[in-house]
Design a protein around this motif. Structure first.
Motif, PDB file in Angstrom:
ATOM      1  N   GLU A  17       0.826  -1.210   0.000  1.00  0.00           N
ATOM      2  CA  GLU A  17       0.000   0.000   0.000  1.00  0.00           C
ATOM      3  C   GLU A  17       0.863   1.264   0.000  1.00  0.00           C
ATOM      4  OE1 GLU A  17      -2.692  -0.314   3.258  1.00  0.00           O
ATOM      5  OE2 GLU A  17      -3.827  -1.958   2.353  1.00  0.00           O
ATOM      6  N   GLY A  18       1.873   1.242  -0.850  1.00  0.00           N
ATOM      7  CA  GLY A  18       2.727   2.410  -1.002  1.00  0.00           C
ATOM      8  C   GLY A  18       3.800   2.565   0.046  1.00  0.00           C
ATOM      9  N   VAL A  19       3.950   1.587   0.947  1.00  0.00           N
ATOM     10  CA  VAL A  19       4.952   1.642   2.019  1.00  0.00           C
ATOM     11  C   VAL A  19       5.911   0.473   1.850  1.00  0.00           C
ATOM     12  CG1 VAL A  19       5.350   1.541   4.504  1.00  0.00           C
ATOM     13  CG2 VAL A  19       3.374   2.782   3.610  1.00  0.00           C
ATOM     14  N   LEU A  20       7.212   0.760   1.832  1.00  0.00           N
ATOM     15  CA  LEU A  20       8.192  -0.319   1.750  1.00  0.00           C
ATOM     16  C   LEU A  20       8.300  -0.981   3.111  1.00  0.00           C
ATOM     17  CD1 LEU A  20       9.907  -1.260  -0.668  1.00  0.00           C
ATOM     18  CD2 LEU A  20      11.865  -0.187   0.432  1.00  0.00           C
ATOM     19  N   THR A  21       8.261  -2.313   3.136  1.00  0.00           N
ATOM     20  CA  THR A  21       8.215  -3.068   4.382  1.00  0.00           C
ATOM     21  C   THR A  21       9.278  -4.153   4.377  1.00  0.00           C
ATOM     22  OG1 THR A  21       5.832  -2.679   4.559  1.00  0.00           O
ATOM     23  CG2 THR A  21       6.747  -4.455   5.891  1.00  0.00           C
ATOM     24  N   LEU A  22      10.040  -4.246   5.486  1.00  0.00           N
ATOM     25  CA  LEU A  22      10.992  -5.338   5.666  1.00  0.00           C
ATOM     26  C   LEU A  22      10.286  -6.542   6.258  1.00  0.00           C
ATOM     27  CD1 LEU A  22      14.211  -3.792   7.308  1.00  0.00           C
ATOM     28  CD2 LEU A  22      13.724  -4.155   4.881  1.00  0.00           C
ATOM     29  N   LEU A  23      10.636  -7.734   5.789  1.00  0.00           N
ATOM     30  CA  LEU A  23      10.153  -8.986   6.353  1.00  0.00           C
ATOM     31  C   LEU A  23      11.372  -9.715   6.894  1.00  0.00           C
ATOM     32  CD1 LEU A  23       8.022  -8.077   4.153  1.00  0.00           C
ATOM     33  CD2 LEU A  23       7.408 -10.487   3.965  1.00  0.00           C
ATOM     34  N   VAL A  24      11.601  -9.543   8.191  1.00  0.00           N
ATOM     35  CA  VAL A  24      12.813 -10.050   8.832  1.00  0.00           C
ATOM     36  C   VAL A  24      12.524 -11.413   9.461  1.00  0.00           C
ATOM     37  CG1 VAL A  24      14.583  -9.595  10.551  1.00  0.00           C
ATOM     38  CG2 VAL A  24      13.543  -7.693   9.308  1.00  0.00           C
ATOM     39  N   PRO A  25      13.298 -12.453   9.142  1.00  0.00           N
ATOM     40  CA  PRO A  25      13.057 -13.763   9.751  1.00  0.00           C
ATOM     41  C   PRO A  25      13.114 -13.690  11.271  1.00  0.00           C
ATOM     42  CG  PRO A  25      14.647 -13.929   7.955  1.00  0.00           C
ATOM     43  CD  PRO A  25      14.441 -12.473   8.209  1.00  0.00           C
ATOM     44  N   ASP A  26      12.113 -14.256  11.920  1.00  0.00           N
ATOM     45  CA  ASP A  26      12.083 -14.334  13.379  1.00  0.00           C
ATOM     46  C   ASP A  26      12.542 -15.737  13.770  1.00  0.00           C
ATOM     47  OD1 ASP A  26      11.535 -14.471  16.086  1.00  0.00           O
ATOM     48  OD2 ASP A  26       9.665 -13.352  15.938  1.00  0.00           O
ATOM     49  N   THR A  27      13.819 -15.876  14.105  1.00  0.00           N
ATOM     50  CA  THR A  27      14.390 -17.201  14.344  1.00  0.00           C
ATOM     51  C   THR A  27      13.917 -17.815  15.657  1.00  0.00           C
ATOM     52  OG1 THR A  27      16.350 -16.139  15.307  1.00  0.00           O
ATOM     53  CG2 THR A  27      16.453 -16.731  12.976  1.00  0.00           C
ATOM     54  N   ALA A  28      13.369 -17.006  16.563  1.00  0.00           N
ATOM     55  CA  ALA A  28      12.882 -17.546  17.840  1.00  0.00           C
ATOM     56  C   ALA A  28      11.437 -18.022  17.733  1.00  0.00           C
ATOM     57  CB  ALA A  28      13.010 -16.497  18.939  1.00  0.00           C
ATOM     58  N   ALA A  29      10.581 -17.199  17.135  1.00  0.00           N
ATOM     59  CA  ALA A  29       9.150 -17.511  17.106  1.00  0.00           C
ATOM     60  C   ALA A  29       8.694 -18.103  15.779  1.00  0.00           C
ATOM     61  CB  ALA A  29       8.350 -16.245  17.404  1.00  0.00           C
ATOM     62  N   GLY A  30       9.550 -18.032  14.752  1.00  0.00           N
ATOM     63  CA  GLY A  30       9.135 -18.456  13.433  1.00  0.00           C
ATOM     64  C   GLY A  30       8.444 -17.316  12.707  1.00  0.00           C
ATOM     65  N   GLY A  31       8.276 -17.457  11.417  1.00  0.00           N
ATOM     66  CA  GLY A  31       7.654 -16.406  10.638  1.00  0.00           C
ATOM     67  C   GLY A  31       8.590 -15.219  10.465  1.00  0.00           C
ATOM     68  N   THR A  32       8.014 -14.041  10.323  1.00  0.00           N
ATOM     69  CA  THR A  32       8.813 -12.835  10.132  1.00  0.00           C
ATOM     70  C   THR A  32       8.356 -11.721  11.058  1.00  0.00           C
ATOM     71  OG1 THR A  32       7.370 -11.997   8.380  1.00  0.00           O
ATOM     72  CG2 THR A  32       9.247 -13.364   7.705  1.00  0.00           C
ATOM     73  N   LYS A  33       9.280 -10.790  11.329  1.00  0.00           N
ATOM     74  CA  LYS A  33       8.933  -9.528  11.976  1.00  0.00           C
ATOM     75  C   LYS A  33       8.827  -8.502  10.859  1.00  0.00           C
ATOM     76  CE  LYS A  33      11.812 -10.519  16.056  1.00  0.00           C
ATOM     77  NZ  LYS A  33      12.988 -10.043  16.847  1.00  0.00           N
ATOM     78  N   ASP A  34       7.647  -7.976  10.657  1.00  0.00           N
ATOM     79  CA  ASP A  34       7.440  -7.049   9.557  1.00  0.00           C
ATOM     80  C   ASP A  34       7.613  -5.621  10.052  1.00  0.00           C
ATOM     81  OD1 ASP A  34       6.889  -9.366   8.283  1.00  0.00           O
ATOM     82  OD2 ASP A  34       4.745  -8.995   8.015  1.00  0.00           O
ATOM     83  N   ALA A  35       8.420  -4.843   9.326  1.00  0.00           N
ATOM     84  CA  ALA A  35       8.773  -3.505   9.766  1.00  0.00           C
ATOM     85  C   ALA A  35       8.576  -2.511   8.632  1.00  0.00           C
ATOM     86  CB  ALA A  35      10.225  -3.482  10.241  1.00  0.00           C
ATOM     87  N   ALA A  36       7.683  -1.544   8.822  1.00  0.00           N
ATOM     88  CA  ALA A  36       7.450  -0.500   7.829  1.00  0.00           C
ATOM     89  C   ALA A  36       8.592   0.509   7.856  1.00  0.00           C
ATOM     90  CB  ALA A  36       6.124   0.197   8.107  1.00  0.00           C
ATOM     91  N   LEU A  37       8.927   1.061   6.692  1.00  0.00           N
ATOM     92  CA  LEU A  37      10.038   1.994   6.565  1.00  0.00           C
ATOM     93  C   LEU A  37       9.539   3.405   6.283  1.00  0.00           C
ATOM     94  CD1 LEU A  37      12.541  -0.088   4.388  1.00  0.00           C
ATOM     95  CD2 LEU A  37      12.321  -0.001   6.876  1.00  0.00           C
ATOM     96  N   ARG A  38      10.170   4.372   6.946  1.00  0.00           N
ATOM     97  CA  ARG A  38       9.922   5.786   6.690  1.00  0.00           C
ATOM     98  C   ARG A  38      11.183   6.370   6.071  1.00  0.00           C
ATOM     99  NH1 ARG A  38      11.197  10.344   9.671  1.00  0.00           N
ATOM    100  NH2 ARG A  38      11.816   9.094  11.490  1.00  0.00           N
TER     101      ARG A  38
END
Length: 493
Positions: free
Chosen positions: A413-434
């Motif tokens: 939706e017009g925002v660049l987002t990082l999808l960082v692997p979450d090695t403890a919980a599984g999945g990713t930590k998603d982080a929006a960028l400004r």
């Protein structure tokens, strides 16, 4: 004009504790040991418990893993040996390790000790190979390093490099004839009176220590096993300490304060076999060389969001008009710590936590100290809105070198987002960028809030690397190999 009454040391200590408690409620960290050092005195705050399963109150003598702050101890040991005339930091590694090998022979031949202490080797930095608990662990891990890829040229793009400290640690062993742990103990820990800073679980477990915790969704789980890899010791895998000991270290760095050494006066030898007689080299070495800038590093690790930083001899440097701050921090599995001092202002900050979100807590409290004690405030950051084509140009996958992991970068939706692997919980930590400039952004929200990132381009203008704070992640290309040579999770610093 009404004169204001200077704040008393007692009032400052009370406000520091109040802010520490407020943030603990927000971040739910199981336990913290904190130090605020000022010219008017030292203030310690201990909150929470050693373990959510077997809770004991945190005390000033509770031992935490300090992670990569250990690098500054390795670096100081090199300085002590230089003060004794046993080496020079500008010498090549092969001066002391003639059989030293790397994938790139020219790098192996030219690499200096200072290069290893300032993360400039350019080879794979996060090589976490467990080569056993024997005294040959460092020697053996260098054989593994010899096969690791050269990611960037020697002294090229700056990127955090744990493996360089394995090399420095092995140089220390060869020069002293001791293990790295024994040499650090004799040359640094004993002279500074840091008698609760330990390297081995069978010693740590005889004291009160904090168990590490991983944040899984909103719950903290005890980290098992207690992970310590001896081959990565000089970079920070094994060293554990207390807030009291770290305060002694801070006072030495700031002011040259030394502990008395009865065994030195008696001519006795300490653990590890080194002769303790005579003055410590720490008494005479030029401490300012530790924070003399060596090179810019791009994004500041511990500065305010978006600032640029420099590296000294293993210390991260942030120079302000009214203060110099030199810093390091550390992450191991379930522990996160932060440590900085201002040598000119004689102010220090210590934060030891037993939680995988500890840096988020520490950063907020650190910013409070910088503002309330040093009078520093974050600069205004510009807003920049990339166009759709710019965002799509940055999107893609970036490789975590040495692991079968990738950091995704998506446009949402017009925002660049990082999808960082979450090695403890599984999945990713998603982080929006400004974005604050072309190819430069700050993470907004979550435990990584305030971290800055860069996209680095090659000579042809193509995006080559994603740089998240201090690490480079190569962009995945169609021709890239799917199996890549050993890096940790994103936040392991």
């Amino acid at each position: 004009m009404t004169a204001t009454t200077p704040e008393s040391s007692t009032d400052l200590a009370s406000r520091f504790e109040q802010e520490a408690r407020r943030l603990l409620e927000e971040y739910k960290v199981p336990g913290v040991a904190l130090g605020l050092l000022t010219p008017d005195g030292d203030h310690f705050v201990t909150l929470g418990v050693t373990s959510v399963e077997n809770p004991l109150p945190i005390t000033e003598d509770t031992i935490f893993q300090i992670g990569s702050t250990t690098k500054t101890l390795t670096s100081l040991t090199i300085s002590a040996l230089e003060a004794q005339g046993k080496l020079k930091r500008d010498d090549t590694v092969r001066t002391y390790l003639p059989d030293f090998r790397l994938k790139d022979e020219s790098v192996a031949a030219q690499l200096t000790i200072l290069d290893t202490l300032t993360h400039q080797g350019g080879f794979q930095g996060d090589l976490f190979e467990d080569t056993g608990d024997g005294d040959d662990a460092l020697a053996r891990v260098l054989d593994k390093l010899a096969e690791a890829p050269q990611v960037v040229p020697l002294r090229g793009h700056w990127s955090y490099n744990n493996a360089g400290f394995y090399v420095a640690g092995r140089v220390i062993e060869v020069v002293t004839g001791m293990t790295w742990e024994a040499a650090v103990t004799e040359l640094v820990l004993k002279p500074l009176g840091m008698d609760h800073t330990l390297f081995f679980p069978n010693m740590i477990m005889t004291h009160r220590f904090a168990a590490g915790h991983n944040k899984i969704e909103d719950e903290f789980k005890v980290q098992r096993p207690w992970l310590m890899v001896r081959s990565a010791g000089p970079a920070g895998s094994t060293c554990s300490s207390t807030v009291n000991d770290m305060a002694k270290y801070a006072h030495y760095v700031m002011s040259g304060t030394m502990a008395t050494r009865p065994e030195a006066q008696e001519g006795k030898s300490g653990d590890g076999g080194a002769e303790a007689a005579g003055p410590s080299p720490l008494e005479t070495l030029d401490r300012s060389r530790l924070w003399t800038p060596v090179r810019p590093i791009g994004i500041a690790l511990n500065g305010f969001p978006g600032e640029r930083g420099q590296i000294g001899q293993s210390w991260f440097l942030d120079q302000y008009e009214d203060a110099l701050i030199i810093s390091h921090g550390g992450t191991t599995m379930g522990h996160q710590s932060d440590f900085w001092v201002s040598p000119d202002r004689k102010v220090g900050f210590i934060a030891l936590t037993n939680a995988s979100n500890g840096h988020a807590y520490n950063r907020k409290l650190s910013e409070w100290v910088k503002r309330e004690v040093l009078g520093l405030t974050p600069p205004e950051t510009d807003a920049y809105q990339p166009g759709e084509d710019e965002l799509n140009d940055l999107a893609g996958n970036y490789l975590v070198v040495g692991q079968p992991l990738k950091i995704g970068v998506e446009v949402r939706e017009g925002v660049l987002t990082l999808l960082v692997p979450d090695t403890a919980a599984g999945g990713t930590k998603d982080a929006a960028l400004r974005f604050i400039a072309p190819d430069r952004a700050i993470i907004s929200g979550g435990d990584m809030d305030g971290y800055a990132i860069d996209f680095l381009r090659d000579a042809g203008g193509q995006v080559e690397f994603l740089k998240v704070v201090v690490r480079l992640y190569p962009r995945e290309r169609a021709e890239a190999e799917t199996a890549t040579p050993n890096l940790p999770a994103l936040e392991e610093v």
